[in-house]
Design an enzyme around this catalytic site. Sequence first.
Site, short mmCIF file in Angstrom:
data_model
loop_
_atom_site.label_atom_id
_atom_site.label_comp_id
_atom_site.label_asym_id
_atom_site.label_seq_id
_atom_site.Cartn_x
_atom_site.Cartn_y
_atom_site.Cartn_z
N SER A 176 28.49 38.96 38.28
CA SER A 176 29.48 39.87 38.87
C SER A 176 30.73 39.82 38.02
CB SER A 176 29.79 39.43 40.31
OG SER A 176 30.73 40.30 40.93
N ASN A 177 31.31 40.98 37.75
CA ASN A 177 32.56 41.10 37.00
C ASN A 177 32.45 40.55 35.58
OD1 ASN A 177 34.13 42.03 39.40
ND2 ASN A 177 33.67 39.97 40.13
N ASN B 295 44.94 58.99 51.92
CA ASN B 295 46.10 58.28 51.39
C ASN B 295 47.06 59.31 50.79
OD1 ASN B 295 47.91 56.76 49.77
ND2 ASN B 295 46.39 55.16 49.43
N GLY C 7 45.62 50.80 48.38
CA GLY C 7 44.73 50.77 49.52
C GLY C 7 43.63 51.82 49.41
N LEU D 250 41.14 57.36 50.67
CA LEU D 250 40.81 58.39 51.64
C LEU D 250 41.98 58.57 52.61
CD1 LEU D 250 37.26 57.00 52.19
CD2 LEU D 250 37.70 59.29 51.28
N TRP E 23 31.65 47.48 43.75
CA TRP E 23 32.36 46.93 44.91
C TRP E 23 33.73 47.60 45.06
CZ3 TRP E 23 36.92 44.03 44.31
CH2 TRP E 23 37.15 43.45 43.05
N SER E 24 34.26 47.57 46.29
CA SER E 24 35.49 48.30 46.64
C SER E 24 35.38 49.77 46.25
CB SER E 24 36.72 47.65 45.99
OG SER E 24 37.06 46.45 46.60
N TYR F 75 33.22 33.93 51.24
CA TYR F 75 33.59 34.91 52.26
C TYR F 75 33.86 34.23 53.60
CZ TYR F 75 32.13 38.63 49.04
OH TYR F 75 32.00 39.47 47.97
#
Length: 309
Positions: A151-152, A233, A228, A231, A220-221, A52
Site C-alpha cells: 500500500s502506498n 463541498n 474534506g 461532494l 483509498w479515500s 484501525y
Amino acid sequence: MRRIELPAAGLSASQLVLGMMRIKDKTDQQIRELYDLARAAGVDFLDHADIYGATPHQCERRFAEAVKLSSTEREGVLIQSKVGIVTDGPFYDFSYEHIITEVEESLRSLQTDYLDLLLLHRPDPLVEPAEVAWAFDELQAAGKVRHFGVSNHTVGQIELLRTAVTQPLVVNQMQLSLVHAPILTEGAQANTLGQAGPVTPGGGDIVEYCRRHGITLQAWSPYQSPTGVFLDNPDYPELNTVLTRLAREHEVTPVGIATAWLTRHPAELQVVLGTTQGSRVEEAAAGSQVRLSRREWYELLRAAGHRLP
C-alpha cells in the site's frame, strides 16, 4: 456489482471494497447491517488494518464480534488486512518479528484461520527485503496468508521488495480520487513547458507499472479532497455541477458518478469505501456499473481542477 480479476492472484472480486476503518464506535447491529447491505450490493471484499480503531486491532475485533461469520460466509468473502505502521511511535516496521506478530493478532481478532491478502501498509525506509520474504514465506507455508501486496508504494519500493520476495505482489493500495489524482495526471503533464515537477516523486508511473505487472490498484479515500469530502463541498462548485448533471443523465447519484470515474479507468482498479452508511455503499455500487464516455471522464477531470496541456 461489477466484478474484476486480480490477475496476480487468480482471484475474482467485486470492484468495490468495504473498508472497515471507522466501525469502532458502531453497535453490533449497525456493523452487521452495513455488512449485509454491502453483501446484498455484491461487495465480497473487506479491507482491514491492524491500526484501525482507538487501539490496535480494535476494528478487526469489532467486525468479528458483530458479524460472526459462519464458515460458509467466510469462504464467500475476501478479507484483506495491513501491517507495518506502529502508532505509538509513530514509525514503520517491516521486520520479520513485527509482521508475524501482527498477523497472528489479526487472525485472532478477526476470528479466522487465514487472510486472503496481507498488505504492507506504508513504506518502511529501514526495510530489509530478506526479512519481509522470510515472514511472507512462513505465513504462506502455514496457510495463514494466501496472497500478498503493498500500500502506498512507489515503483522503486516495489522493485526493492521483489529482489527477495518470491510471491507475486497482488495489490498496491493508493490514495486516489477525482480531486487527488497525481498518479493519473502527472503523466499527462510530461514534456509540458512551465509545468511544475511531480508532487509524488517516484510515483508518476506507478499506474503503468502496476498494469504491466498485473498488480491491482486499490483507490483509498475515493471522495476526499484537501478540505474534506468534495461532494457538496463549496470549494468545488464546478465539479459538483458536473457530477449532479451526469448523475441525472445516468440515473445514479453524484456518489455513483464519482465512483464511475474511478472504475472507468482501464487499470481495472478497486475502490475502497470508508463509509459506514449502507446507502453510500448502494450508491457507489450503482455507479460502478456506469460506463462513462471518454468525453465525460475528461470533463470531470477538468472540473476537478486538473489542467491538461
